[in-house]
Design a protein around this motif. Structure first.
Motif, short mmCIF file in Angstrom:
data_model
loop_
_atom_site.label_atom_id
_atom_site.label_comp_id
_atom_site.label_asym_id
_atom_site.label_seq_id
_atom_site.Cartn_x
_atom_site.Cartn_y
_atom_site.Cartn_z
N MET A 150 5.26 16.34 -2.81
CA MET A 150 4.75 15.29 -2.23
C MET A 150 5.96 14.36 -1.49
O MET A 150 6.62 14.02 -2.20
CB MET A 150 3.83 14.61 -3.06
CG MET A 150 4.37 13.66 -4.26
SD MET A 150 3.29 12.90 -5.25
CE MET A 150 2.69 14.26 -6.16
N ALA A 151 5.23 14.09 -0.34
CA ALA A 151 6.37 13.19 0.41
C ALA A 151 5.33 12.36 1.33
O ALA A 151 4.54 12.52 2.07
CB ALA A 151 7.28 14.09 1.07
N ILE A 152 5.94 10.97 1.33
CA ILE A 152 5.25 10.03 2.29
C ILE A 152 6.50 9.46 3.23
O ILE A 152 7.63 9.22 2.67
CB ILE A 152 4.75 8.74 1.69
CG1 ILE A 152 3.47 9.28 0.99
CG2 ILE A 152 4.53 7.60 2.43
CD1 ILE A 152 2.56 8.43 0.42
N THR A 153 6.22 9.50 4.50
CA THR A 153 7.18 9.01 5.42
C THR A 153 6.62 7.53 6.13
O THR A 153 5.40 7.77 6.41
CB THR A 153 7.42 9.93 6.52
OG1 THR A 153 8.06 11.29 5.90
CG2 THR A 153 8.62 9.54 7.53
N ILE A 187 1.54 -7.63 11.23
CA ILE A 187 2.51 -6.87 10.32
C ILE A 187 1.88 -5.53 9.93
O ILE A 187 1.48 -5.35 8.90
CB ILE A 187 2.91 -7.86 9.25
CG1 ILE A 187 3.37 -9.15 9.71
CG2 ILE A 187 4.07 -7.20 8.32
CD1 ILE A 187 3.44 -10.30 8.62
N THR A 188 2.41 -4.61 10.91
CA THR A 188 1.76 -3.15 10.59
C THR A 188 2.74 -2.08 10.12
O THR A 188 3.96 -2.07 10.72
CB THR A 188 1.14 -2.91 11.94
OG1 THR A 188 0.08 -3.89 12.39
CG2 THR A 188 0.28 -1.65 11.65
N TYR A 189 2.41 -1.24 9.05
CA TYR A 189 3.06 0.01 8.76
C TYR A 189 2.10 1.17 9.10
O TYR A 189 1.09 0.93 9.21
CB TYR A 189 3.19 0.00 7.22
CG TYR A 189 4.13 -1.09 6.87
CD1 TYR A 189 5.65 -0.47 6.62
CD2 TYR A 189 4.11 -2.28 6.70
CE1 TYR A 189 6.61 -1.26 6.17
CE2 TYR A 189 5.05 -2.86 6.03
CZ TYR A 189 6.35 -2.70 6.02
OH TYR A 189 7.51 -3.47 5.20
N THR A 190 2.72 2.25 9.54
CA THR A 190 1.86 3.55 9.85
C THR A 190 2.87 4.33 8.76
O THR A 190 4.08 4.61 8.97
CB THR A 190 1.96 4.10 11.06
OG1 THR A 190 3.14 4.11 11.90
CG2 THR A 190 1.04 2.82 12.27
N LEU A 191 2.09 5.15 8.29
CA LEU A 191 2.58 6.22 7.45
C LEU A 191 1.94 7.79 7.55
O LEU A 191 0.92 7.88 8.15
CB LEU A 191 2.30 5.78 5.82
CG LEU A 191 2.61 4.47 5.54
CD1 LEU A 191 1.56 4.16 4.32
CD2 LEU A 191 4.03 4.14 5.50
N SER A 192 2.58 8.70 7.15
CA SER A 192 2.32 10.11 7.23
C SER A 192 2.34 10.57 5.84
O SER A 192 3.22 10.03 4.78
CB SER A 192 2.88 10.90 7.96
OG SER A 192 4.64 11.02 7.87
N SER A 193 1.79 11.67 5.33
CA SER A 193 2.13 12.54 3.89
C SER A 193 1.84 13.94 4.22
O SER A 193 1.01 14.27 4.93
CB SER A 193 0.93 11.56 2.94
OG SER A 193 1.09 12.51 1.79
N THR A 194 2.60 14.60 3.42
CA THR A 194 2.36 16.15 3.46
C THR A 194 1.12 16.48 2.65
O THR A 194 0.68 17.64 2.52
CB THR A 194 3.56 16.54 2.59
OG1 THR A 194 3.83 15.92 1.41
CG2 THR A 194 4.78 16.41 3.55
N ASN A 195 0.63 15.21 1.91
CA ASN A 195 -0.89 15.69 1.24
C ASN A 195 -2.00 15.05 1.91
O ASN A 195 -3.08 14.98 1.29
CB ASN A 195 -0.64 15.30 -0.18
CG ASN A 195 0.30 15.93 -0.86
OD1 ASN A 195 0.37 17.12 -1.07
ND2 ASN A 195 1.23 15.09 -1.63
N SER A 196 -1.89 14.55 3.04
CA SER A 196 -2.98 14.02 3.98
C SER A 196 -4.14 14.68 4.07
O SER A 196 -5.18 14.04 4.29
CB SER A 196 -2.64 13.35 5.14
OG SER A 196 -2.05 14.37 6.05
#
Length: 397
Positions: free
Chosen positions: A1-4, A19-28
């Motif tokens: 599992m990995a979150i970027t 104050i914004t974060y955007t994320l991706s995940s290999t498990n999305s």
């Protein structure tokens, strides 16, 4: 599992802007998948735990932390501000740990972002503003501005005023330079010590005296050069203030013009929080008038009784008696004629959430609209209505 972490806010941001974060995940793609964000302060205390599903039509998660962080900042204001001081209530240092949730289990702190800092400011949605416009990171920094949107002010010799500034780890101003100019163009230079120079986040947002009155109260021990009590000498027409490092060119040279008003009215001063997190002042030197609103709750009392064996009415008793009386106070203020530059700035006063009258009386401005004039309209005054934030509770009988 990995979150970027795909996108993140800058290291220093205004807390009332996004104050914004955007994320991706290999498990999305997992069933009932959610991103998890744990927001912590500098001490590691958890402020909030947030969850967000995959944003519709994408594979990304979005967190906007502004509403969370706003709860942990207020403001810093003291009328007698002198040499540079920290604004410990006006900022928050924070970090965020990101994880994910699916299959009925949480997987926390898979990646994190640390060393962030937000202060009690709001950037305009309509103007192009950048952190680099205000943060001192290197010297020379002549394009860096103090935390105000008006680039020149007018003050009297009896007036307090202030400048707030934002430094970064790389920009360490060790002094505030004041250059006073008389009518002949001769100058008097003073340098105020600035001793907050570490990389600690609570030393990034600083404030310093900027009015004639509080500048001339700075003690000799807090000066590298200049004469205590005469930083702005008698006869000064205007003066400039810069944040500097030794002999390098400093930030913008912020100008204050000294005016002496001839008015039959006693002048009042409004101290207000601007949208960049600093306090500024506006003089109201024309007619000012107090008004009072009285609120009474009354009851009918029995005024009959015995005096010895005689029964009759007590003519000194109040038949209708006030049992709860409050008095609310409002003040109608009028400024002197404002110039075009000041008209572009007064909306910040009218919309300010924190205002003090004469430096120590908390008031709320009741104006809900301001019409902005320009040079073509000629000189104009501004009428401001303020109300004290606490009514007085009077005696009951």
């Amino acid at each position: 599992m990995a979150i970027t972490i795909e996108n993140e806010p800058g290291d220093i941001t205004p807390v009332y802007s996004d104050i914004t974060y955007t994320l991706s995940s290999t498990n999305s793609g997992q069933t009932n998948f959610k991103f998890v964000a744990v927001v912590k302060n500098a001490a590691g205390t958890t402020l909030a735990k947030l969850k967000a599903p995959v944003y519709a039509g994408t594979s990304y998660g979005v967190f906007n932390l502004t509403r969370i962080l706003q709860n942990y900042v207020t403001f810093d204001f003291t009328q007698a501000t002198l040499h540079p001081g920290k604004c410990t209530n006006s900022f928050i240092a924070y970090s965020v740990e990101f994880g994910e949730e699916y299959g009925g289990a949480e997987y926390l702190n898979l990646t994190s972002d640390t060393g962030k800092y937000a202060w009690n400011a709001l950037f305009s949605k309509w103007d192009s503003e950048l952190i680099s416009d205000y943060q001192i990171n290197t010297f020379p920094s002549t394009s860096v501005k103090f935390l105000t949107t008006i680039r020149r002010r007018r003050v009297t010799r009896a007036q307090y005023d202030y400048l707030y500034f934002l430094r970064g780890a790389g920009g360490i101003p060790d002094r505030i330079e004041v250059v006073a100019y008389n009518a002949a163009g001769s100058t008097t230079t003073s340098q105020i010590k600035q001793t907050f120079t570490t990389s600690a986040k609570d030393e990034y947002l600083l404030r310093v005296a900027a009015g004639v009155s509080n500048l001339n109260q700075i003690a000799a021990a807090n000066l590298y050069s200049g004469t205590a009590g005469s930083i702005v000498p008698v006869g000064t027409v205007y003066y400039t203030i810069q944040a500097k490092y030794i002999s390098d060119a400093g930030t913008e040279a912020y100008r204050f013009d000294i005016v002496e008003e001839c008015s039959k009215y006693s002048h009042r001063v409004l101290y207000f929080l601007n949208r960049l997190g600093g306090f500024e002042t506006l003089r109201c030197s024309m007619l000012n008038r107090d008004t009072y609103t009285i609120d009474r709750k009354q009851l009918k009392r029995n005024t009959y009784g015995f005096t010895g064996t005689a029964y009759g009415r007590d003519t000194t008793a109040h038949g209708i008696a006030s049992y709860a009386t409050t008095k609310s106070r409002k003040v109608i203020l009028n400024t002197d004629f404002l110039n075009e530059l000041e008209w572009q700035w007064v909306d910040e006063l009218i919309s300010s959430p924190v205002v003090y009258l004469d430096g120590n009386i908390p008031v709320n401005i009741t104006n809900t609209q301001v019409e902005v004039f320009d040079l073509n309209d000629g000189p104009q005054q501004l009428r401001i209505e303020v109300e004290y934030t606490e009514p007085e509770i009077l005696q009951n009988i």
